[in-house]
Motif scaffolding. Structure first.
Motif, PDB file in Angstrom:
ATOM      1  N   LYS A 197     -17.613  -3.738  -9.701  1.00  0.00           N
ATOM      2  CA  LYS A 197     -18.219  -4.108  -8.426  1.00  0.00           C
ATOM      3  C   LYS A 197     -19.479  -4.705 -10.198  1.00  0.00           C
ATOM      4  O   LYS A 197     -19.787  -3.448 -10.646  1.00  0.00           O
ATOM      5  CB  LYS A 197     -18.937  -3.494  -7.686  1.00  0.00           C
ATOM      6  N   LYS A 198     -19.594  -5.857  -9.515  1.00  0.00           N
ATOM      7  CA  LYS A 198     -20.855  -6.543 -10.410  1.00  0.00           C
ATOM      8  C   LYS A 198     -22.601  -6.505  -9.839  1.00  0.00           C
ATOM      9  O   LYS A 198     -22.157  -6.910  -8.489  1.00  0.00           O
ATOM     10  CB  LYS A 198     -20.831  -7.535 -10.894  1.00  0.00           C
ATOM     11  N   GLU A 232     -32.852  -1.041  -5.639  1.00  0.00           N
ATOM     12  CA  GLU A 232     -32.254  -0.424  -4.340  1.00  0.00           C
ATOM     13  C   GLU A 232     -31.325  -1.383  -3.677  1.00  0.00           C
ATOM     14  O   GLU A 232     -30.347  -0.630  -3.261  1.00  0.00           O
ATOM     15  CB  GLU A 232     -33.546  -0.471  -3.453  1.00  0.00           C
ATOM     16  N   HIS A 233     -31.853  -2.042  -3.579  1.00  0.00           N
ATOM     17  CA  HIS A 233     -30.107  -3.093  -3.369  1.00  0.00           C
ATOM     18  C   HIS A 233     -28.946  -2.831  -3.856  1.00  0.00           C
ATOM     19  O   HIS A 233     -28.040  -3.038  -2.724  1.00  0.00           O
ATOM     20  CB  HIS A 233     -30.703  -4.709  -3.254  1.00  0.00           C
ATOM     21  N   PHE A 277     -27.214   0.828  -2.635  1.00  0.00           N
ATOM     22  CA  PHE A 277     -26.676   0.198  -1.153  1.00  0.00           C
ATOM     23  C   PHE A 277     -25.685  -0.483  -0.984  1.00  0.00           C
ATOM     24  O   PHE A 277     -24.527  -0.064  -0.482  1.00  0.00           O
ATOM     25  CB  PHE A 277     -27.730  -0.127   0.169  1.00  0.00           C
ATOM     26  N   TYR A 278     -25.773  -1.654  -2.223  1.00  0.00           N
ATOM     27  CA  TYR A 278     -25.067  -2.315  -2.115  1.00  0.00           C
ATOM     28  C   TYR A 278     -23.201  -1.257  -2.711  1.00  0.00           C
ATOM     29  O   TYR A 278     -22.023  -1.303  -2.524  1.00  0.00           O
ATOM     30  CB  TYR A 278     -24.720  -3.049  -3.151  1.00  0.00           C
ATOM     31  N   LEU A 320     -22.864   2.176  -3.293  1.00  0.00           N
ATOM     32  CA  LEU A 320     -22.731   3.257  -3.230  1.00  0.00           C
ATOM     33  C   LEU A 320     -21.703   2.860  -1.141  1.00  0.00           C
ATOM     34  O   LEU A 320     -23.931   3.121  -0.616  1.00  0.00           O
ATOM     35  CB  LEU A 320     -24.308   3.837  -2.612  1.00  0.00           C
ATOM     36  N   THR A 321     -21.035   2.196  -0.860  1.00  0.00           N
ATOM     37  CA  THR A 321     -20.940   2.625   0.105  1.00  0.00           C
ATOM     38  C   THR A 321     -21.096   3.388   1.695  1.00  0.00           C
ATOM     39  O   THR A 321     -20.685   4.275   0.360  1.00  0.00           O
ATOM     40  CB  THR A 321     -20.198   1.488   1.061  1.00  0.00           C
ATOM     41  N   PRO A 322     -20.379   3.284   2.921  1.00  0.00           N
ATOM     42  CA  PRO A 322     -21.121   4.899   3.344  1.00  0.00           C
ATOM     43  C   PRO A 322     -19.008   5.455   2.861  1.00  0.00           C
ATOM     44  O   PRO A 322     -19.275   6.560   2.626  1.00  0.00           O
ATOM     45  CB  PRO A 322     -20.446   3.810   4.790  1.00  0.00           C
ATOM     46  N   LYS A 369     -42.569  -3.135   1.489  1.00  0.00           N
ATOM     47  CA  LYS A 369     -40.466  -2.961   1.633  1.00  0.00           C
ATOM     48  C   LYS A 369     -39.634  -3.122   2.841  1.00  0.00           C
ATOM     49  O   LYS A 369     -38.455  -3.718   2.237  1.00  0.00           O
ATOM     50  CB  LYS A 369     -40.161  -0.796   1.760  1.00  0.00           C
ATOM     51  N   ASP A 423     -17.416  -9.514  -0.660  1.00  0.00           N
ATOM     52  CA  ASP A 423     -18.562  -8.994  -1.815  1.00  0.00           C
ATOM     53  C   ASP A 423     -19.783  -9.741  -0.957  1.00  0.00           C
ATOM     54  O   ASP A 423     -20.608  -8.734  -0.988  1.00  0.00           O
ATOM     55  CB  ASP A 423     -18.636 -10.166  -2.905  1.00  0.00           C
ATOM     56  N   GLU A 426     -20.187  -7.015   2.099  1.00  0.00           N
ATOM     57  CA  GLU A 426     -21.013  -5.633   1.404  1.00  0.00           C
ATOM     58  C   GLU A 426     -22.167  -6.095   0.906  1.00  0.00           C
ATOM     59  O   GLU A 426     -22.827  -5.203   1.563  1.00  0.00           O
ATOM     60  CB  GLU A 426     -20.173  -5.654   0.145  1.00  0.00           C
ATOM     61  N   HIS A 427     -23.039  -6.997   0.187  1.00  0.00           N
ATOM     62  CA  HIS A 427     -24.020  -7.450   0.331  1.00  0.00           C
ATOM     63  C   HIS A 427     -24.938  -7.801   1.686  1.00  0.00           C
ATOM     64  O   HIS A 427     -26.087  -7.045   1.630  1.00  0.00           O
ATOM     65  CB  HIS A 427     -24.683  -8.969  -0.471  1.00  0.00           C
ATOM     66  N   GLN A 465     -23.936  -5.663   4.389  1.00  0.00           N
ATOM     67  CA  GLN A 465     -23.833  -4.394   5.154  1.00  0.00           C
ATOM     68  C   GLN A 465     -25.401  -3.862   3.949  1.00  0.00           C
ATOM     69  O   GLN A 465     -25.937  -2.956   4.251  1.00  0.00           O
ATOM     70  CB  GLN A 465     -22.829  -3.937   4.401  1.00  0.00           C
ATOM     71  N   ALA A 466     -25.617  -4.017   2.302  1.00  0.00           N
ATOM     72  CA  ALA A 466     -26.080  -3.039   2.162  1.00  0.00           C
ATOM     73  C   ALA A 466     -27.720  -3.615   2.120  1.00  0.00           C
ATOM     74  O   ALA A 466     -28.772  -2.637   1.862  1.00  0.00           O
ATOM     75  CB  ALA A 466     -25.911  -3.435   0.276  1.00  0.00           C
ATOM     76  N   ALA A 467     -27.326  -5.154   2.317  1.00  0.00           N
ATOM     77  CA  ALA A 467     -29.562  -5.433   2.773  1.00  0.00           C
ATOM     78  C   ALA A 467     -29.852  -4.904   4.042  1.00  0.00           C
ATOM     79  O   ALA A 467     -30.582  -4.335   4.214  1.00  0.00           O
ATOM     80  CB  ALA A 467     -29.107  -6.886   2.968  1.00  0.00           C
ATOM     81  N   ARG A 486     -28.391  -1.674   5.623  1.00  0.00           N
ATOM     82  CA  ARG A 486     -28.693  -0.261   5.412  1.00  0.00           C
ATOM     83  C   ARG A 486     -29.514  -0.278   5.151  1.00  0.00           C
ATOM     84  O   ARG A 486     -30.692   0.794   4.792  1.00  0.00           O
ATOM     85  CB  ARG A 486     -27.664  -0.089   4.461  1.00  0.00           C
ATOM     86  N   LEU A 487     -30.598  -1.175   4.005  1.00  0.00           N
ATOM     87  CA  LEU A 487     -31.703  -1.125   3.144  1.00  0.00           C
ATOM     88  C   LEU A 487     -32.747  -0.993   4.134  1.00  0.00           C
ATOM     89  O   LEU A 487     -33.516   0.118   3.995  1.00  0.00           O
ATOM     90  CB  LEU A 487     -31.603  -1.496   1.958  1.00  0.00           C
TER      91      LEU A 487
END
Lengths: 289, 187
Positions: free
Chosen positions: A162-163, A203-204, A207-208, A210-212, B35, B130, B133-134, B136-138, B140-141
């Motif tokens: 993953k980049k 931080e993003h 989370f990107y 470290l998926t569950p 934040k 991809d 995934e971004h 989802q990350a956003a 979750r954050l």
């Protein structure tokens, strides 16, 4: 393989016998010295041959261990790992070791058992690493310098699929050793936060990456492997450190070499396979061209 | 002890310390709020990216599945992009709609296997994975920050400060599955 193991076990046993005889002679010499102290140092007469015999045995054992690595383990590794390279006498460069960013600079170090190759199309390199810190103690009798190991285990470097922007570290009871501005971040899983401390510069990205699913995989990996586990995600690499105070791929003195102990060597290779499959490093869907 | 000194100690204990504590809690709440806003803009970026890639996918799929073109009009009406004034609720709805369009595309792919073989389409599918995934990350954050501030807001004695500065519990960002029904996908 069985015959080869038996051959090595026999050779190992005869060396162990030599070490036992050498130790017994040295011990006997000390006892005689104490018993015959009034007659002079004659009791120590057996000490020199005893120690020499023991030292020769230890040296032979080291040679046997190396021979075992070259003749037996190298063959197993090449079967298990694509394009596998196993070089017991060399290890990762210090640059690679410090590129992990979770290890502090050592005052003394030792690397060995270099292993590289591909598993499921994922490139990796690894080696045993021992890092020591110098301690200086001032006593009435003078200054004493000694070294204490703070890392003894294996370091792995994998291609990461993953980049992402920034840098990320997931550490068990440790903190990053880098000039980057790492910040501690808490993820949703209470269990994960209890087990690991997560540090990131973005931080993003934490989370990107470290998926569950990945968090669960890291926890499962930690559960299956003794010692402290450190992960760092830097550029396109995943670094893994297992600090278990274990010298991998070494023959153990006075421990029988049989199929079950041989399986333990193989288990060290399964660790690599585990990382690749559990962490889905072989899944390239996120890697941009 | 000098009575003036005693008075000073009492003043410090009763006024200065609580005041410093109040300022500290207030500042940390404000910082957490910032934040949350940052995390929300992260969601906006991810939603916009997802929208862009989804639009490209829809255009590719249209070539194969002309009958479905009408269905994808649900996407084209957002062609102007993600409005900046959308509330969190609207963003959730927007995400739900995109989820529905995505499911429609997945069904279309099953119906037209040759679509899978097309390089452009497979590249776009990789991109959408991809982007998702971004997103989802956003999400979750954002939710993690909301959870942190909400904990402070409801925990005594910091809840007093939150009340004094009229800070209320924040809303979590969740994919509103009921809204997916708004987009009819029928193949």
């Amino acid at each position: 393989m069985n015959d080869e193991l038996i051959r090595f076990q026999q050779e190992k046993k005869s060396i162990e016998k030599q070490v036992i005889i050498g130790s017994a002679l040295s011990l006997l010499s000390v006892i005689l010295f104490i018993a015959l102290i009034n007659y002079g140092p004659w009791g120590l007469i057996l000490l020199v041959p005893g120690v020499i015999y023991m030292a020769l045995g230890a040296s032979k054992f080291k040679k046997l261990s190396n021979k075992f690595k070259h003749e037996v383990l190298a063959e197993v590794i090449t079967k298990f790992v694509d394009e596998g390279v196993f070089e017991p006498s060399r290890g990762l460069s210090l640059n690679t070791v410090y590129a992990t960013e979770f290890l502090k600079r050592a005052d003394r170090y030792h690397v060995e058992d270099y292993l590289s190759g591909k598993i499921d199309g994922v490139d990796f390199v690894s080696s045993d690493v021992k890092l020591e810190e110098r301690h200086v103690e001032h006593t009435k009798n003078g200054t004493r310098t000694y070294y204490v190991a703070y890392f003894l285990g294996r370091i792995f470097e994998f291609e990461f699929n993953k980049k992402f922007d920034g840098y990320l570290q997931v550490l068990e009871g440790a903190r990053p050793h880098s000039k980057r501005k790492y910040k501690k971040v808490k993820l949703e899983s209470i269990d994960f936060n209890k087990k690991f401390k997560t540090y990131t510069t973005n931080e993003h990205s934490a989370f990107y990456v470290l998926t569950p699913h990945l968090m669960e995989s890291l926890m499962a990996f930690e559960k299956n492997n003794k010692g402290k586990i450190y992960f760092s995600f830097i550029d396109t690499k995943l670094y893994l450190g297992i600090n278990n105070f274990k010298d991998t791929f070494e023959l153990k003195m006075f421990r029988e070499l049989n199929e079950s102990s041989f399986e333990e060597f193989k288990r060290e290779l399964y660790v690599i396979k585990d990382v690749v499959t559990e962490l889905k490093l072989n899944n390239n869907i996120f890697k941009k061209e | 002890m000098d009575p003036i000194f005693v008075v000073i100690i009492i003043v410090v204990v009763l006024i200065v310390f609580p005041l410093l504590w109040y300022i500290g809690v207030m500042n940390s709440l404000r910082q957490m709020e910032v934040k949350i806003n940052e995390a929300e803009s992260g969601i906006d970026v991810a939603l916009t990216k997802r929208f862009d890639v989804l639009t490209k996918i829809v255009n590719t799929v249209k070539g194969y599945a002309k009958h479905e073109a009408e269905t994808f009009e649900n996407v084209t009406k957002w062609r102007a992009g993600l409005p900046k004034t959308l509330s969190l609720q609207e963003k959730q709805e927007f995400m739900g709609k995109m989820d529905a369009v995505q499911s429609g595309i997945n069904i279309a792919v099953e119906a037209y296997p040759e679509l899978k073989a097309e390089k452009l389409f497979s590249n776009l599918q990789a991109s959408i994975s991809d982007v998702e995934e971004h997103l989802q990350a956003a999400r979750r954050l954002y939710n993690s920050n909301v959870s942190r501030i909400n904990t402070v807001i409801v925990t005594f004695p910091r809840s007093i400060v939150a009340g004094m500065i009229h800070m209320e519990k924040k809303e979590f960002f969740e994919a509103d599955t009921s809204k997916r029904e708004d987009v009819e996908i029928s193949f």
